[in-house]
Design a protein around this motif. Structure first.
Motif, PDB file in Angstrom:
ATOM      1  N   PRO A  72       0.830  -1.220   0.000  1.00 22.45           N
ATOM      2  CA  PRO A  72       0.000   0.000   0.000  1.00 22.45           C
ATOM      3  C   PRO A  72       0.857   1.260   0.000  1.00 22.45           C
ATOM      4  N   LYS A  75      -3.432   6.204   1.752  1.00 23.43           N
ATOM      5  CA  LYS A  75      -4.862   6.431   1.633  1.00 23.43           C
ATOM      6  C   LYS A  75      -5.071   7.913   1.350  1.00 23.43           C
ATOM      7  N   GLU A  77      -7.149  11.428  -0.526  1.00 24.33           N
ATOM      8  CA  GLU A  77      -8.408  12.089  -0.838  1.00 24.33           C
ATOM      9  C   GLU A  77      -8.695  11.944  -2.332  1.00 24.33           C
ATOM     10  N   LEU A  81      -6.037  11.266  -5.170  1.00 21.81           N
ATOM     11  CA  LEU A  81      -6.124   9.962  -5.817  1.00 21.81           C
ATOM     12  C   LEU A  81      -6.176  10.110  -7.328  1.00 21.81           C
ATOM     13  N   GLY A  99     -10.669   0.998  -2.774  1.00 13.83           N
ATOM     14  CA  GLY A  99     -11.212   2.176  -2.102  1.00 13.83           C
ATOM     15  C   GLY A  99     -10.410   3.410  -2.474  1.00 13.83           C
ATOM     16  N   ASN A 100      -9.855   4.083  -1.480  1.00 12.23           N
ATOM     17  CA  ASN A 100      -9.005   5.248  -1.693  1.00 12.23           C
ATOM     18  C   ASN A 100      -7.533   4.934  -1.449  1.00 12.23           C
ATOM     19  N   THR A 101      -7.195   3.654  -1.426  1.00 10.14           N
ATOM     20  CA  THR A 101      -5.818   3.225  -1.179  1.00 10.14           C
ATOM     21  C   THR A 101      -5.217   2.683  -2.468  1.00 10.14           C
ATOM     22  N   TYR A 103      -2.130   0.586  -4.294  1.00  6.76           N
ATOM     23  CA  TYR A 103      -1.141  -0.447  -4.032  1.00  6.76           C
ATOM     24  C   TYR A 103      -0.181  -0.518  -5.214  1.00  6.76           C
ATOM     25  N   GLY A 125      -0.952  10.900   3.605  1.00  7.14           N
ATOM     26  CA  GLY A 125      -2.221  10.308   4.008  1.00  7.14           C
ATOM     27  C   GLY A 125      -2.678  10.692   5.398  1.00  7.14           C
TER      28      GLY A 125
END
Length: 480
Positions: A72, A75, A77, A81, A99-101, A103, A125
């Protein structure tokens, strides 16, 4: 007879019982064999299932070994992103999003993160601590909190304004505004701190730094430009708001000298690269500049062109006896001893003719004058020193072998004349230019030694494949 008949009947009955017992034993034996047979089939099924499971596990391990491992990144916004995904897509980098993460592949994680940091995409993050200030406190708001909110709003507006600059990726502004106190004899001045995150490897020049300082100082009342501190994401101090005027001046003078030296180095490169080529010379410039400031005011007069500016003349003239007084009054002084004849003659009366003359003259002359105001330029070059070392030339001897020979004096003189004309050489200023030829040392092989086998990335991948090929249940199957 009767007894024999009973014995026969009993024997027959015993025989039938024995036959029935034998049949029962045979049926019981056949049932056990069936059960045993069923047990063998079940065992065979279990062995087949175990083998299938082992094969599936081996295939899964092999596929897992071939699948890259993801790590990862952060995370983020929504805006962050979108910017990160655009950068990854533009550079064709493999990634996954949950999601908002985001990798990234573990083997390329550090390299990709370094590239993103150089491009200005550095997201930690973490949540913004200023959100606590903007939360609704419920019933009632104190005056201090309202003042902090207004100050925070101004900081955000200034930060958004600075982010409009092309070279600035993000900005953060911190204002220190002391409360107004009418009873204080000397009030504290406000100050500001600006942290700029530049895009990629961009840097701000002096004009852009001055514009940042002026925008912050003009947006905050009573904030002086000398109280604004500007720093970039690398910790470089672009403008100091805490240094003294002398220290700030010395820093600017040093930066100006280094900038002028870089300009001279670029001139030397443009002159010598087409002639000698790369890596065939080395040069160094030492520049001394005079930052002394002097002012002089001079008034010059021209005595050959006088002009009367003003004139005053007073003249008193009287003829005859001017002695007079009150008739019948005597003088306050006693008479002096004098030989006065008792009878005056007419001749004495005619010779006594007293006169009184009084002259005064005041004349002011205006001379032709000129006033000159001279202020010497600051940052004038005081002395220029240039040293150039030229490598030996490649030549072949009589046997056809390559060898290095020193440059001729004529060639060095030509290089020196080119440098004197291109750099603005001034002998009256004490400038010096030295051009010599020396053999350069051999450039060492900067390529590092080859890494060991176990340090190669393919080694551990192969080990994972080998580990996946070994079936731990195979030994148990053979033992059964």
């Amino acid at each position: 007879m009767a007894e024999s008949t009973e014995l026969m009947v009993s024997n027959q009955s015993l025989g039938s019982d024995n036959d029935n017992y034998g049949n029962g034993n045979e049926q019981q034996k056949s049932g056990i064999m069936a059960v045993l047979g069923n047990i063998d089939v079940l065992r065979q099924v279990i062995l087949v299932l175990a083998l299938a499971i082992c094969v599936a596990i081996a295939v899964f391990i092999m596929m897992w070994a071939q699948e890259p491992t993801y790590r990862p990144l952060a995370k983020m916004e929504t805006e962050q992103l979108v910017a990160t995904l655009d950068y990854l897509d533009a550079n064709q980098i493999d990634y996954k999003v949950e999601g908002n993460t985001v990798y990234l592949q573990e083997q390329d994680f550090d390299a990709i993160k370094l590239q993103m940091t150089r491009a200005g995409l550095n997201y930690s993050g973490q949540s913004d601590p200023s959100q606590m200030l903007m939360q609704d406190p419920g019933f009632g708001v104190s005056q201090r909190l309202e003042r902090e909110r207004l100050q925070h709003t101004r900081e955000q507006q200034l930060a958004r304004t600075l982010e409009e600059m092309r070279a600035v990726a993000s900005a953060r502004v911190l204002l220190a505004i002391p409360p107004h106190n009418v009873f204080a004899r000397r009030e504290k001045k406000p100050s500001a701190t600006v942290l700029l995150t530049l895009r990629g490897s961009n840097s701000l020049d002096e004009e852009e730094i001055a514009s940042v300082v002026d925008m912050i100082a003009s947006a905050v009342p009573e904030l002086e430009p000398s109280q604004v501190t500007v720093t970039d994401q690398n910790g470089r101090l672009l403008n100091s708001g805490s240094q003294s005027a002398l220290s700030a001046r010395s820093s600017r003078e040093y930066q100006l000298e280094r900038k002028r030296e870089d300009e001279y180095m670029n001139k030397i490169d443009r002159i010598l690269v087409p002639i000698l080529g790369y890596d065939n010379y080395t040069a160094q410039v030492d520049l001394a500049m005079d930052f002394t400031q002097s002012e002089r005011t001079q008034r010059n007069y021209n005595p050959d062109m006088p002009a009367i500016r003003s004139e005053m003349t007073v003249e008193n003239r009287s003829v005859g006896d001017t002695m007079a007084g009150i008739p019948g009054a005597l003088s306050n002084q006693p008479p002096l001893d004098a030989n006065i004849p008792e009878q005056a003659t007419a001749t004495n009366a005619q010779t006594a003719t007293p006169t009184s003359v009084h002259n005064e003259a005041t004349r002011n002359y205006e001379l032709d004058s000129s006033v000159s105001y001279t202020r010497q330029q600051s940052g004038v070059i005081k002395r220029l020193s240039v040293s150039v070392a030229v490598d030996y030339a490649n030549a072949t001897n009589a046997e056809g072998e390559a060898q290095l020979t020193p440059r001729s004096a004529e060639e060095l003189a030509n290089i020196r004349r080119l440098l004197e004309g291109g750099l603005g050489f001034d002998i009256n200023r004490g400038d010096t230019i030295e051009v010599v030829t020396v053999p350069f040392a051999a450039v060492p092989d900067l390529a590092g030694a080859e890494p060991a086998v176990w340090e190669e990335p393919w080694f551990w991948r192969a080990m994972r494949l080998l580990a996946g090929g070994v079936d731990p249940d195979r030994g148990e199957t053979d033992a059964t």
